[in-house]
Design a protein around this motif. Structure first.
Motif, PDB file in Angstrom:
ATOM      1  N   PHE A 193       0.810  -1.368   0.107  1.00 18.48           N
ATOM      2  CA  PHE A 193       0.005   0.056   0.049  1.00 18.48           C
ATOM      3  C   PHE A 193       0.863   1.279  -0.075  1.00 18.48           C
ATOM      4  CE2 PHE A 193      -2.012   3.384   2.209  1.00 18.48           C
ATOM      5  CZ  PHE A 193      -2.933   3.726   1.364  1.00 18.48           C
ATOM      6  N   ARG A 194       1.957   1.168   0.990  1.00 16.67           N
ATOM      7  CA  ARG A 194       2.673   2.554   0.897  1.00 16.67           C
ATOM      8  C   ARG A 194       3.256   2.925  -0.439  1.00 16.67           C
ATOM      9  NH1 ARG A 194       7.016   3.134   5.567  1.00 16.67           N
ATOM     10  NH2 ARG A 194       5.314   2.896   6.707  1.00 16.67           N
ATOM     11  N   GLU A 195       3.697   1.892  -1.038  1.00 16.46           N
ATOM     12  CA  GLU A 195       4.308   2.033  -2.460  1.00 16.46           C
ATOM     13  C   GLU A 195       3.315   2.706  -3.518  1.00 16.46           C
ATOM     14  OE1 GLU A 195       5.662  -0.759  -6.265  1.00 16.46           O
ATOM     15  OE2 GLU A 195       5.804  -1.489  -4.322  1.00 16.46           O
ATOM     16  N   VAL A 196       2.218   1.996  -3.402  1.00 18.03           N
ATOM     17  CA  VAL A 196       1.092   2.633  -4.354  1.00 18.03           C
ATOM     18  C   VAL A 196       0.492   3.967  -3.902  1.00 18.03           C
ATOM     19  CG1 VAL A 196      -1.321   1.912  -5.246  1.00 18.03           C
ATOM     20  CG2 VAL A 196       0.541   0.215  -5.146  1.00 18.03           C
ATOM     21  N   ALA A 197       0.630   4.307  -2.824  1.00 17.62           N
ATOM     22  CA  ALA A 197       0.039   5.446  -2.107  1.00 17.62           C
ATOM     23  C   ALA A 197       1.122   6.449  -2.569  1.00 17.62           C
ATOM     24  CB  ALA A 197       0.048   5.417  -0.810  1.00 17.62           C
ATOM     25  N   GLU A 198       2.435   6.232  -2.588  1.00 14.90           N
ATOM     26  CA  GLU A 198       3.663   7.214  -3.124  1.00 14.90           C
ATOM     27  C   GLU A 198       3.118   7.302  -4.510  1.00 14.90           C
ATOM     28  OE1 GLU A 198       6.062   9.798  -3.352  1.00 14.90           O
ATOM     29  OE2 GLU A 198       5.214   9.270  -1.497  1.00 14.90           O
ATOM     30  N   THR A 199       2.922   6.529  -5.367  1.00 12.81           N
ATOM     31  CA  THR A 199       2.655   6.679  -7.042  1.00 12.81           C
ATOM     32  C   THR A 199       1.682   7.653  -7.111  1.00 12.81           C
ATOM     33  OG1 THR A 199       3.534   4.382  -7.421  1.00 12.81           O
ATOM     34  CG2 THR A 199       1.791   5.699  -8.944  1.00 12.81           C
ATOM     35  N   PHE A 200       0.317   7.441  -6.391  1.00 12.77           N
ATOM     36  CA  PHE A 200      -0.701   8.138  -6.311  1.00 12.77           C
ATOM     37  C   PHE A 200      -0.164   9.783  -6.056  1.00 12.77           C
ATOM     38  CE2 PHE A 200      -4.568  10.498  -4.664  1.00 12.77           C
ATOM     39  CZ  PHE A 200      -5.533  10.089  -5.525  1.00 12.77           C
ATOM     40  N   ALA A 201       0.184  10.069  -4.850  1.00 10.29           N
ATOM     41  CA  ALA A 201       0.747  11.171  -4.106  1.00 10.29           C
ATOM     42  C   ALA A 201       1.671  12.048  -5.355  1.00 10.29           C
ATOM     43  CB  ALA A 201       1.453  11.007  -2.919  1.00 10.29           C
ATOM     44  N   THR A 202       2.674  11.027  -6.013  1.00  8.08           N
ATOM     45  CA  THR A 202       3.557  11.694  -6.861  1.00  8.08           C
ATOM     46  C   THR A 202       2.855  11.996  -8.018  1.00  8.08           C
ATOM     47  OG1 THR A 202       5.368  10.196  -6.160  1.00  8.08           O
ATOM     48  CG2 THR A 202       5.694  11.347  -8.411  1.00  8.08           C
ATOM     49  N   ALA A 203       1.958  11.471  -8.618  1.00 14.92           N
ATOM     50  CA  ALA A 203       1.113  12.089  -9.731  1.00 14.92           C
ATOM     51  C   ALA A 203       0.245  13.091  -9.446  1.00 14.92           C
ATOM     52  CB  ALA A 203       0.227  10.740 -10.386  1.00 14.92           C
ATOM     53  N   THR A 204      -0.166  13.221  -8.256  1.00 16.73           N
ATOM     54  CA  THR A 204      -0.774  14.239  -7.898  1.00 16.73           C
ATOM     55  C   THR A 204      -0.170  15.614  -7.581  1.00 16.73           C
ATOM     56  OG1 THR A 204      -2.493  13.023  -6.677  1.00 16.73           O
ATOM     57  CG2 THR A 204      -2.560  15.307  -6.096  1.00 16.73           C
ATOM     58  N   ARG A 205       1.034  15.580  -7.161  1.00 18.32           N
ATOM     59  CA  ARG A 205       2.064  16.616  -7.250  1.00 18.32           C
ATOM     60  C   ARG A 205       2.315  17.091  -8.536  1.00 18.32           C
ATOM     61  NH1 ARG A 205       4.302  13.540  -2.939  1.00 18.32           N
ATOM     62  NH2 ARG A 205       5.938  12.503  -4.299  1.00 18.32           N
ATOM     63  N   MET A 206       2.310  16.244  -9.418  1.00 12.98           N
ATOM     64  CA  MET A 206       2.541  16.498 -10.806  1.00 12.98           C
ATOM     65  C   MET A 206       1.398  17.268 -11.500  1.00 12.98           C
ATOM     66  SD  MET A 206       4.992  13.535 -12.279  1.00 12.98           S
ATOM     67  CE  MET A 206       6.740  13.357 -11.728  1.00 12.98           C
ATOM     68  N   GLU A 207       0.326  17.189 -11.030  1.00 13.02           N
ATOM     69  CA  GLU A 207      -0.646  17.572 -11.505  1.00 13.02           C
ATOM     70  C   GLU A 207      -0.926  19.212 -10.900  1.00 13.02           C
ATOM     71  OE1 GLU A 207      -3.159  17.389 -13.393  1.00 13.02           O
ATOM     72  OE2 GLU A 207      -3.588  15.295 -13.850  1.00 13.02           O
ATOM     73  N   SER A 208      -0.413  19.255  -9.823  1.00 17.96           N
ATOM     74  CA  SER A 208      -0.174  20.749  -9.310  1.00 17.96           C
ATOM     75  C   SER A 208       0.807  21.461 -10.164  1.00 17.96           C
ATOM     76  CB  SER A 208       0.106  20.786  -7.783  1.00 17.96           C
ATOM     77  OG  SER A 208      -0.747  20.282  -7.119  1.00 17.96           O
ATOM     78  N   ALA A 209       2.037  20.830 -10.474  1.00 20.82           N
ATOM     79  CA  ALA A 209       3.069  21.406 -11.241  1.00 20.82           C
ATOM     80  C   ALA A 209       2.454  21.680 -12.522  1.00 20.82           C
ATOM     81  CB  ALA A 209       4.166  20.420 -11.168  1.00 20.82           C
ATOM     82  N   PHE A 210       1.473  20.857 -13.180  1.00 25.97           N
ATOM     83  CA  PHE A 210       1.245  21.189 -14.442  1.00 25.97           C
ATOM     84  C   PHE A 210       0.021  22.694 -14.605  1.00 25.97           C
ATOM     85  CE2 PHE A 210      -1.342  20.199 -18.490  1.00 25.97           C
ATOM     86  CZ  PHE A 210      -0.219  19.804 -19.209  1.00 25.97           C
ATOM     87  N   TRP A 211      -0.513  22.686 -13.502  1.00 25.49           N
ATOM     88  CA  TRP A 211      -1.300  24.073 -13.253  1.00 25.49           C
ATOM     89  C   TRP A 211      -0.415  25.213 -13.179  1.00 25.49           C
ATOM     90  CZ3 TRP A 211      -5.775  22.709 -14.933  1.00 25.49           C
ATOM     91  CH2 TRP A 211      -6.746  21.745 -14.299  1.00 25.49           C
ATOM     92  N   GLN A 212       0.781  25.120 -12.285  1.00 29.52           N
ATOM     93  CA  GLN A 212       1.865  26.038 -12.322  1.00 29.52           C
ATOM     94  C   GLN A 212       2.559  26.489 -13.256  1.00 29.52           C
ATOM     95  OE1 GLN A 212       1.988  27.816  -9.232  1.00 29.52           O
ATOM     96  NE2 GLN A 212       3.260  29.198 -10.715  1.00 29.52           N
ATOM     97  N   MET A 213       2.495  25.532 -14.297  1.00 32.83           N
ATOM     98  CA  MET A 213       3.225  25.592 -15.644  1.00 32.83           C
ATOM     99  C   MET A 213       2.495  26.716 -16.283  1.00 32.83           C
ATOM    100  SD  MET A 213       3.421  23.016 -18.658  1.00 32.83           S
ATOM    101  CE  MET A 213       1.560  23.353 -18.581  1.00 32.83           C
ATOM    102  N   GLY A 214       1.049  26.434 -16.317  1.00 32.85           N
ATOM    103  CA  GLY A 214       0.084  27.401 -17.141  1.00 32.85           C
ATOM    104  C   GLY A 214       0.432  28.704 -16.745  1.00 32.85           C
ATOM    105  N   LEU A 215       0.302  28.853 -15.397  1.00 34.29           N
ATOM    106  CA  LEU A 215       0.581  30.262 -14.657  1.00 34.29           C
ATOM    107  C   LEU A 215       1.988  30.905 -15.327  1.00 34.29           C
ATOM    108  CD1 LEU A 215      -0.840  29.975 -11.249  1.00 34.29           C
ATOM    109  CD2 LEU A 215      -2.012  30.945 -13.130  1.00 34.29           C
ATOM    110  N   ASP A 216       2.819  29.986 -14.981  1.00 34.05           N
ATOM    111  CA  ASP A 216       4.264  30.612 -15.217  1.00 34.05           C
ATOM    112  C   ASP A 216       4.512  30.869 -16.982  1.00 34.05           C
ATOM    113  OD1 ASP A 216       4.840  30.256 -12.750  1.00 34.05           O
ATOM    114  OD2 ASP A 216       5.942  28.208 -12.957  1.00 34.05           O
ATOM    115  N   LEU A 217       3.977  30.212 -17.754  1.00 37.99           N
ATOM    116  CA  LEU A 217       4.100  30.466 -19.086  1.00 37.99           C
ATOM    117  C   LEU A 217       3.256  31.647 -19.600  1.00 37.99           C
ATOM    118  CD1 LEU A 217       3.663  26.749 -20.574  1.00 37.99           C
ATOM    119  CD2 LEU A 217       5.947  28.041 -20.893  1.00 37.99           C
ATOM    120  N   GLY A 218       1.980  31.860 -18.922  1.00 34.53           N
ATOM    121  CA  GLY A 218       1.194  32.879 -19.111  1.00 34.53           C
ATOM    122  C   GLY A 218       1.932  34.192 -18.770  1.00 34.53           C
TER     123      GLY A 218
END
Length: 223
Positions: A193-218
């Motif tokens: 479970f801990r391993e799978v939970a880290e995968t989920f958390a990492t992908a979620t952090r990358m979603e935040s980085a994707f929003w931030q990318m939009g703001l930064d490029l704009g």
């Protein structure tokens, strides 16, 4: 508690940061700079191409016809979703060919290749967990932003909100959650479970980085 709910709870801070990002707050208020939205759309178009590949991988790794069908459903949904981006970018005179010729931002590369790598080295559960913050998160965000659209039919981002608050988007999210819960029963001893939970958390952090990318490029375009 179902597996997906456990994953979401374990990544509570990451999930809140993702679904409550400033990009979305500005989008909901209708104050998001058009340059930020436009750059996000182009990168998200490129993102969806890679996510279609990831769902094709999910179909390949499927052990049952139901697994393959779920992968195919995600692949088709990703391809269909690109049409929203094509329509919206056409309003700025940006063609599909121009979008495809745009270099992928490092945030786009990092996120999509992380998902593909997770799927290649892991099992079907690993891959669907890595994919889930996108499909489930966007549906949750769309549902939350729907009142803003209802209050203002002329909302500048009405079509985007309508897409992700739609019944189709909500059903895709529900299917993704059900798939993860079912795969958990097949592939997840408690020790993993801990391993799978880290995968989920990492992908979620990358979603935040994707929003931030939009703001930064704009901001860079405007500045």
């Amino acid at each position: 508690m179902t597996l997906f709910n456990r994953l979401k709870t374990a990544a509570g801070t990451e999930w809140s940061t993702y679904t409550g990002h400033s990009f979305l707050q500005q989008l909901e208020a209708g104050t998001l700079p058009k340059a930020a939205f436009r750059n996000y759309l182009i990168q998200d178009y490129l993102f969806l191409i890679q996510f279609a590949r990831a769902y094709a991988l999910a179909a390949y790794k499927g052990r049952t016809l139901a697994d393959i069908t779920q992968g195919l459903r995600g692949l088709n949904a990703s391809v269909e979703e690109t049409e929203l981006h094509v329509r919206l970018c056409a309003e700025w005179g940006i063609s599909r060919e121009q979008m495809e010729a745009t270099p992928e931002h490092p945030a786009t590369v990092a996120y999509t290749r992380y998902v593909l790598d997770t799927g290649m080295r892991g099992d079907l559960l690993d891959l669907h967990v890595a994919l889930s913050p996108c499909v489930v998160g966007y549906a949750e965000i769309g549902a939350r932003l729907k009142p803003a659209l209802q209050a203002n039919p002329d909302h500048p981002y009405a079509e985007w909100i309508a897409e992700y608050s739609s019944e189709q988007s909500q059903q895709l999210a529900a299917d993704a959650i059900a798939e993860i819960d079912a795969l958990g029963e097949r592939f997840l001893p408690e020790s993993r479970f801990r391993e799978v939970a880290e995968t989920f958390a990492t992908a979620t952090r990358m979603e935040s980085a994707f929003w931030q990318m939009g703001l930064d490029l704009g901001a860079a375009e405007q500045g």
